[in-house]
Design a protein around this motif. Structure first.
Motif, PDB file in Angstrom:
ATOM      1  N   TRP A  36       0.845  -1.148   0.184  1.00 26.69           N
ATOM      2  CA  TRP A  36      -0.047  -0.004   0.193  1.00 26.69           C
ATOM      3  C   TRP A  36       0.914   1.247  -0.034  1.00 26.69           C
ATOM      4  O   TRP A  36       0.517   2.286  -0.707  1.00 26.69           O
ATOM      5  CB  TRP A  36      -0.881  -0.064   1.325  1.00 26.69           C
ATOM      6  N   MET A  37       1.944   1.186   0.721  1.00 28.17           N
ATOM      7  CA  MET A  37       2.979   2.494   0.893  1.00 28.17           C
ATOM      8  C   MET A  37       3.428   2.466  -0.412  1.00 28.17           C
ATOM      9  O   MET A  37       3.803   3.776  -0.841  1.00 28.17           O
ATOM     10  CB  MET A  37       3.837   2.099   2.107  1.00 28.17           C
ATOM     11  N   ASP A  38       3.871   1.458  -1.205  1.00 29.99           N
ATOM     12  CA  ASP A  38       4.402   1.498  -2.415  1.00 29.99           C
ATOM     13  C   ASP A  38       3.597   2.035  -3.453  1.00 29.99           C
ATOM     14  O   ASP A  38       4.213   2.345  -4.796  1.00 29.99           O
ATOM     15  CB  ASP A  38       4.732   0.081  -2.928  1.00 29.99           C
ATOM     16  N   GLY A  39       2.181   2.384  -2.944  1.00 30.08           N
ATOM     17  CA  GLY A  39       1.169   2.793  -4.022  1.00 30.08           C
ATOM     18  C   GLY A  39       0.083   1.694  -4.553  1.00 30.08           C
ATOM     19  O   GLY A  39      -0.503   1.870  -5.704  1.00 30.08           O
TER      20      GLY A  39
ATOM     21  N   ARG B 281       2.537   4.879  12.326  1.00 34.53           N
ATOM     22  CA  ARG B 281       1.745   4.116  11.557  1.00 34.53           C
ATOM     23  C   ARG B 281       0.297   5.060  11.086  1.00 34.53           C
ATOM     24  O   ARG B 281      -0.232   5.052  10.123  1.00 34.53           O
ATOM     25  CB  ARG B 281       1.163   2.659  12.285  1.00 34.53           C
TER      26      ARG B 281
ATOM     27  N   ALA C 183       1.550   7.155   8.490  1.00 31.22           N
ATOM     28  CA  ALA C 183       1.500   6.382   7.141  1.00 31.22           C
ATOM     29  C   ALA C 183       0.174   6.307   6.538  1.00 31.22           C
ATOM     30  O   ALA C 183       0.057   5.979   5.350  1.00 31.22           O
ATOM     31  CB  ALA C 183       2.387   5.077   7.447  1.00 31.22           C
TER      32      ALA C 183
ATOM     33  N   LEU D   2      -1.567   3.827   8.097  1.00 32.09           N
ATOM     34  CA  LEU D   2      -1.952   2.232   8.439  1.00 32.09           C
ATOM     35  C   LEU D   2      -2.944   2.226   9.578  1.00 32.09           C
ATOM     36  O   LEU D   2      -3.403   1.037   9.913  1.00 32.09           O
ATOM     37  CB  LEU D   2      -0.787   1.516   8.366  1.00 32.09           C
TER      38      LEU D   2
ATOM     39  N   PRO E 177      -3.088   5.362   2.404  1.00 30.19           N
ATOM     40  CA  PRO E 177      -1.649   5.448   2.394  1.00 30.19           C
ATOM     41  C   PRO E 177      -0.951   5.411   0.864  1.00 30.19           C
ATOM     42  O   PRO E 177      -0.031   6.398   0.944  1.00 30.19           O
ATOM     43  CB  PRO E 177      -1.234   4.024   2.943  1.00 30.19           C
ATOM     44  N   ARG E 178      -1.571   4.929  -0.083  1.00 24.46           N
ATOM     45  CA  ARG E 178      -0.748   4.968  -1.364  1.00 24.46           C
ATOM     46  C   ARG E 178      -0.937   6.497  -1.887  1.00 24.46           C
ATOM     47  O   ARG E 178      -0.019   6.762  -2.871  1.00 24.46           O
ATOM     48  CB  ARG E 178      -1.664   4.026  -2.395  1.00 24.46           C
TER      49      ARG E 178
ATOM     50  N   ILE F 239       4.369   8.758   1.035  1.00 22.02           N
ATOM     51  CA  ILE F 239       5.228   8.568   1.865  1.00 22.02           C
ATOM     52  C   ILE F 239       6.172   7.175   1.511  1.00 22.02           C
ATOM     53  O   ILE F 239       5.337   6.383   1.254  1.00 22.02           O
ATOM     54  CB  ILE F 239       4.580   8.297   3.092  1.00 22.02           C
ATOM     55  N   ALA F 240       7.202   6.937   1.876  1.00 21.91           N
ATOM     56  CA  ALA F 240       8.071   5.834   1.730  1.00 21.91           C
ATOM     57  C   ALA F 240       8.372   5.196   3.287  1.00 21.91           C
ATOM     58  O   ALA F 240       8.511   6.087   3.908  1.00 21.91           O
ATOM     59  CB  ALA F 240       9.289   5.916   0.990  1.00 21.91           C
ATOM     60  N   MET F 241       8.132   3.941   3.427  1.00 29.39           N
ATOM     61  CA  MET F 241       8.056   3.533   4.891  1.00 29.39           C
ATOM     62  C   MET F 241       9.165   2.325   4.874  1.00 29.39           C
ATOM     63  O   MET F 241       9.152   1.443   4.011  1.00 29.39           O
ATOM     64  CB  MET F 241       6.946   3.231   5.422  1.00 29.39           C
TER      65      MET F 241
ATOM     66  N   PHE G  25      10.065  -0.997   7.131  1.00 30.51           N
ATOM     67  CA  PHE G  25       9.364  -1.545   8.329  1.00 30.51           C
ATOM     68  C   PHE G  25      10.519  -2.322   9.169  1.00 30.51           C
ATOM     69  O   PHE G  25      11.434  -2.782   8.572  1.00 30.51           O
ATOM     70  CB  PHE G  25       8.345  -2.710   7.787  1.00 30.51           C
TER      71      PHE G  25
ATOM     72  N   SER H 131       7.170  -0.385  -6.850  1.00 30.20           N
ATOM     73  CA  SER H 131       6.456   0.642  -6.702  1.00 30.20           C
ATOM     74  C   SER H 131       6.451   1.719  -8.016  1.00 30.20           C
ATOM     75  O   SER H 131       5.452   2.344  -8.368  1.00 30.20           O
ATOM     76  CB  SER H 131       7.082   1.756  -5.594  1.00 30.20           C
TER      77      SER H 131
ATOM     78  N   ARG I 152      13.985   0.136  -1.447  1.00 32.24           N
ATOM     79  CA  ARG I 152      12.620   0.357  -2.020  1.00 32.24           C
ATOM     80  C   ARG I 152      12.116   1.657  -1.656  1.00 32.24           C
ATOM     81  O   ARG I 152      11.190   2.274  -2.358  1.00 32.24           O
ATOM     82  CB  ARG I 152      11.848  -0.653  -1.232  1.00 32.24           C
TER      83      ARG I 152
ATOM     84  N   ARG J 102      11.372   5.926  -4.558  1.00 31.33           N
ATOM     85  CA  ARG J 102      10.209   6.458  -4.422  1.00 31.33           C
ATOM     86  C   ARG J 102      10.154   8.139  -4.717  1.00 31.33           C
ATOM     87  O   ARG J 102       9.217   8.701  -5.217  1.00 31.33           O
ATOM     88  CB  ARG J 102       9.476   6.035  -3.351  1.00 31.33           C
TER      89      ARG J 102
ATOM     90  N   LEU K 116       9.366   7.412   6.418  1.00 33.02           N
ATOM     91  CA  LEU K 116       9.197   6.719   7.776  1.00 33.02           C
ATOM     92  C   LEU K 116      10.076   5.377   8.087  1.00 33.02           C
ATOM     93  O   LEU K 116      10.133   4.846   7.006  1.00 33.02           O
ATOM     94  CB  LEU K 116       7.637   6.381   7.963  1.00 33.02           C
TER      95      LEU K 116
END
Lengths: 276, 356
Positions: free
Chosen positions: A173-176, B47, B50, B52, B72-73, B77-79, B81, B99, B146, B150, B156
């Motif tokens: 989801w964060m990747d889009g 989160r 983000a 989430l 989120p999409r 923002i790139a996260m 984990f 992405s 990753r 972006r 994050l």
């Protein structure tokens, strides 16, 4: 001899009675299926016979209408598997990923349905199918098989889905990715082992099911394999045992193929589901 | 790049309140570390930024845009984990490119970007491998890669180093900081490790029980902790605390310890006579004194760390740690005298825990 070898031999000896119990019916099936007709009832019974009569299979195919029954069985089993998976996957996903009211109750309900034997429901199901106008229709079996297997498959899939880290979808989801995209590209490819295992279970259960098929189907042309083979034995003056056995041998083949094709997933999937 | 404004944010799970009214302003290009003990709500807050986790009340904006209900999409923002969350069925290349593929970028551009990120992170040789063939540190770098491709407004990090061994953690810490200095992307970094927070942050937000205890630069927090919690949390070994009451005698202000020990404290303190206070002194600010100078203490345990020795002593009825650069041959039970400069003492109200 090494210790390990001795232990292996002892284990094999201990297990051998079990192997005999499993293989004996297959052996009887096979020797009867390939025997000439007049050697069927020799006394005392013997494992040996004068020649391999492979023609039995060819004769049986036309006489028993094996091809038709095989297609019926394949249709019912594949359709029931697909139908059950189409509903089980989203249900298991929801149980694994979302919090909602009555979740525990729903899980218990699923478990409780497994405690009932399908036989006690046969009469009710038959009347239901009469009401739907589905008696004598293969789709009645597709629906009931899918329904009966779903509780187990949802339970099984959910325990596997729980082992797939939620962060993988979150990362997508964060990747889009949209929810649907992350499901298709990330979640489902990782769920393949569990889906394969449940598919095996549904397929084999549907393939072997007898009582419901016997109840719902009236027309010879609609019979699935177990009913078709049964019809060669029940209510006949003369039973062609070599044909019955040839049909039984052949009926086990598709299950064996499906099983050996998907068994690597079976072990992986069951182990993973069990640990968590 | 963008600023982040968090205003009155709260998070409730049913009756349980996890975040209790948090306000933080993060400026463009800043590296902010959220630090606190486990369960303090720092990861939940991250989160929420983000997308989430939903926001129960309050608002979060990136730039001028309130993003409370933005999925989120669409937050750009790139996260990274904690467990890296690499897609196990994809190669390193596919992981980094995912992405970009979702955005239907031309293949040439994707190749260029992935290679660029791989060069920065030394991943060129591993692009064709699958994540399970990589070591922890390499996986960590793929997760960074990753995020890197972006060109996101905001990075994050959710405890990204906690699964690495101690040595690797230190080197990755430096790499992340160097990367930030190069890209200048606004970053929010969550950790429970105060050393990570001190070494990496432009500003630190110390959180406890769903609230912000103090916000400041690492040295501000270290030199002037706003309350007992921050004083205790920042610094390792942590600050020594000596409880007692304030007494004024002949113009001097003293702390009278529980065993009657009298310690001179800064005369300009606002603490009133008889007030129950806690005196805080960092271990490295205690030094050895001769004669009648300082306060009497009895050595209990000596721990050499290499550059220093840590001496644990009984002082004013409590166990106190002192870090000394000289290698004194102390033995347990030995009486010594310790003292500290008045400017390096911190006084806190015992009841509220606030700095006086």
């Amino acid at each position: 001899m090494s210790n390990k070898l001795v232990r292996s031999i002892v284990y094999w000896l201990l297990l051998s009675p079990l192997v005999i119990v499993i293989l004996f019916p297959f052996a009887v099936m096979f020797v009867t299926a390939v025997r000439p007709r007049d050697e069927l009832f020799t006394f005392p019974p013997s494992w040996f016979f004068s020649e391999f009569r492979w023609d039995n299979f060819v004769d049986m195919w036309t006489k028993v209408n094996f091809g038709g029954a095989l297609l019926n069985s394949l249709y019912v089993s594949v359709a029931a598997t697909v139908l059950a998976l189409v509903f089980s996957i989203p249900a298991a996903y929801a149980l694994s990923r979302y919090r909602f009211r009555g979740k525990g109750l729903y899980r218990n309900f699923l478990l409780m349905t497994q405690m009932m034997s399908p036989i006690v429901l046969v009469l009710g199901l038959f009347r239901l199918m009469v009401a739907f106008g589905l008696v004598n229709n293969l789709n009645s079996l597709v629906i009931t098989y899918a329904a009966f297997n779903m509780a187990f498959t949802i339970w099984m899939l959910q325990s596997y889905f729980n082992t797939i880290p939620r962060e993988l979808e979150e990362a997508a989801w964060m990747d889009g990715a949209t929810h649907l995209r992350s499901l298709i590209r990330i979640f489902l490819p990782l769920a393949v082992p569990a889906i394969a295992v449940t598919a095996i279970f549904i397929f084999i259960n549907s393939w072997n099911e007898f009582v419901l098929a016997l109840t719902m189907l009236r027309n010879n042309n609609d019979f699935t394999l177990p009913v078709q083979i049964f019809s060669q034995v029940a209510g006949r003056y003369q039973i062609e045992w070599h044909h019955v056995m040839a049909a039984t041998v052949l009926a086990t083949v598709p299950v064996a193929i499906v099983f050996s094709w998907l068994q690597r997933y079976l072990i992986r999937g069951m182990a993973l589901g069990a640990v968590k | 790049m963008a600023s982040v404004t968090i205003t009155g944010v709260e998070k409730r799970f049913g009756a349980v309140q996890i975040i209790r009214g948090v306000d933080i302003d993060i400026s463009d290009g800043e590296f902010v570390v959220l630090v606190g003990p486990s369960g303090c709500g720092k990861s939940t807050l991250l989160r929420m930024i983000a997308g989430l986790e939903s926001i129960s009340s309050g608002s979060i904006s990136i730039g001028d845009r309130v993003i409370n209900t933005v999925p989120p999409r669409d937050r750009d923002i790139a996260m990274v984990f904690q467990n890296y969350a690499l897609y196990p069925h994809m190669s390193v290349y596919e992981n980094i490119a995912f992405s970009q593929k979702l955005r239907n970028r031309p293949q040439g551009e994707i190749d260029r970007k992935v290679n660029e990120a791989a060069d920065i992170l030394n991943l060129r040789a591993f692009l064709a491998r699958s994540p399970r063939q990589l070591s922890g540190g390499q996986r960590q770098r793929v997760a960074m890669g990753r995020a890197l491709v972006r060109d996101a407004k905001l990075f994050l990090y959710d405890e990204p180093l906690s699964n690495l061994d101690a040595k690797l953690r230190v080197s990755m810490r430096t790499e992340i900081k160097a990367l930030h200095q190069r890209l200048q992307t606004t970053s929010v970094y969550v950790t429970h490790d105060q050393i990570e927070a001190m070494t990496m942050a432009d500003r630190i937000v110390v959180m406890n029980a769903g609230q912000v205890e103090q916000v400041g630069t690492p040295l501000e927090l270290y030199d002037r902790p706003g309350n007992l919690f921050v004083a205790d949390f920042i610094g390792s070994p942590s600050m020594n605390f000596i409880p007692g009451r304030i007494a004024r005698e002949n113009g001097a202000v003293l702390l009278v310890g529980q065993d009657g020990t009298r310690i001179a404290v800064p005369a300009e303190t606002k603490a009133s006579d008889g007030q129950a206070v806690v005196l805080g002194i960092r271990p490295e600010h205690l030094s050895l004194r001769d004669g009648t100078d300082g306060v009497a203490a009895v050595v209990e345990v000596v721990e050499p760390t290499g550059p220093n020795i840590q001496v644990f002593v009984q002082l004013a009825g409590t166990r106190v740690c002192s870090i000394l650069a000289e290698r004194h041959p102390f033995v347990p039970g030995q009486p010594i005298r310790l003292g500290a400069s008045l400017t390096q003492m911190h006084l806190f109200d015992e009841k509220s825990g606030k700095r006086i």
